[in-house]
Design a protein around this motif. Structure first.
Motif, PDB file in Angstrom:
ATOM      1  N   SER A 144       0.891  -1.440   0.033  1.00  0.00           N
ATOM      2  CA  SER A 144      -0.203  -0.166   0.075  1.00  0.00           C
ATOM      3  C   SER A 144       1.127   1.417   0.360  1.00  0.00           C
ATOM      4  CB  SER A 144      -1.061  -0.486   0.990  1.00  0.00           C
ATOM      5  OG  SER A 144      -0.197  -0.098   2.410  1.00  0.00           O
ATOM      6  N   ARG A 146       0.045   6.020   0.332  1.00  0.00           N
ATOM      7  CA  ARG A 146       0.298   7.088   0.795  1.00  0.00           C
ATOM      8  C   ARG A 146       1.051   7.845   0.155  1.00  0.00           C
ATOM      9  NH1 ARG A 146      -1.761   8.401   5.976  1.00  0.00           N
ATOM     10  NH2 ARG A 146      -2.978   9.432   4.651  1.00  0.00           N
ATOM     11  N   THR A 160      -3.877  10.250  -1.913  1.00  0.00           N
ATOM     12  CA  THR A 160      -4.376   9.629  -1.998  1.00  0.00           C
ATOM     13  C   THR A 160      -3.385   7.964  -1.339  1.00  0.00           C
ATOM     14  OG1 THR A 160      -2.323   9.152  -3.195  1.00  0.00           O
ATOM     15  CG2 THR A 160      -4.359  10.096  -3.684  1.00  0.00           C
ATOM     16  N   ARG A 161      -4.654   7.415  -0.958  1.00  0.00           N
ATOM     17  CA  ARG A 161      -4.328   5.398  -0.585  1.00  0.00           C
ATOM     18  C   ARG A 161      -4.706   5.112  -1.669  1.00  0.00           C
ATOM     19  NH1 ARG A 161      -4.441   4.224   5.801  1.00  0.00           N
ATOM     20  NH2 ARG A 161      -5.348   6.963   5.511  1.00  0.00           N
ATOM     21  N   ARG A 163      -4.066   0.428  -2.200  1.00  0.00           N
ATOM     22  CA  ARG A 163      -3.826  -0.968  -1.472  1.00  0.00           C
ATOM     23  C   ARG A 163      -4.091  -2.073  -2.770  1.00  0.00           C
ATOM     24  NH1 ARG A 163      -7.656  -3.265   2.559  1.00  0.00           N
ATOM     25  NH2 ARG A 163      -8.589  -3.347   0.473  1.00  0.00           N
TER      26      ARG A 163
END
Length: 172
Positions: A144, A146, A160-161, A163
């Motif tokens: 993941s 960020r 934003t994030r 995964r």
């Protein structure tokens, strides 16, 4: 890692950001390669934001969030896609802060990312709080990251994030 980007800070707006999957590597102002287990991740700072490229187990993915003239893919609030055997999830949010809160938050984020072994941050000349920052990690078999994009003229941060990971097998 913290770097000063060798480009002029252009007066872009958070609303100019767009999102794209699968774009070839774009010219980058700074790059950091990170190995997380069997995953190879490349964090790329562009003149107008970021690109992340990940490869693992013969699967690959590239995410680009940038001010791309002529793009028809505005920055979405959320995306969920299948990419080969992976599940890809993306979320974005825009924070508008007071001038004082913005400066403090910018300093916090730059300190967090620049001191992290899997972080890359670039500041733009001309404004001490104009930056793009990326931070990647691996947890529970998934990778993941960020990102933060600052727009001091608007006292605005775009966070934003993302995964990416192998889909869980369907129950029998």
């Amino acid at each position: 890692m913290l770097t000063t980007l060798k480009t002029a800070y252009t007066d872009t707006r958070a609303s100019d950001l767009s999102w794209c999957l699968g774009k070839e590597p774009l010219p980058a102002l700074a790059v950091q390669d990170v190995r997380l287990g069997s995953a190879e991740v490349q964090l790329r700072l562009l003149g107008a934001s970021h690109q992340v490229i990940i490869e693992e187990d013969r699967e690959s993915c590239s995410e680009t969030v940038a001010c791309m003239p002529g793009s028809s893919n505005p920055l979405p609030l959320g995306v969920s896609e299948r990419i080969g055997n992976w599940e890809y999830e993306f979320a974005a949010r825009v924070e508008t802060l007071s001038k004082g809160s913005f400066a403090g938050r910018a300093q916090e984020l730059l300190a967090l990312v620049s001191d992290h072994p899997h972080g890359l941050a670039g500041t733009f000349p001309g404004s001490p709080h104009a930056f793009t920052a990326l931070l990647v990690q691996r947890q529970d078999g998934q990778v993941s990251w960020r990102t933060w994009h600052s727009y001091p003229q608007e006292s605005c941060l775009v966070a934003t994030r993302t995964r990416v990971g192998v889909r869980a097998p369907a129950p029998l």
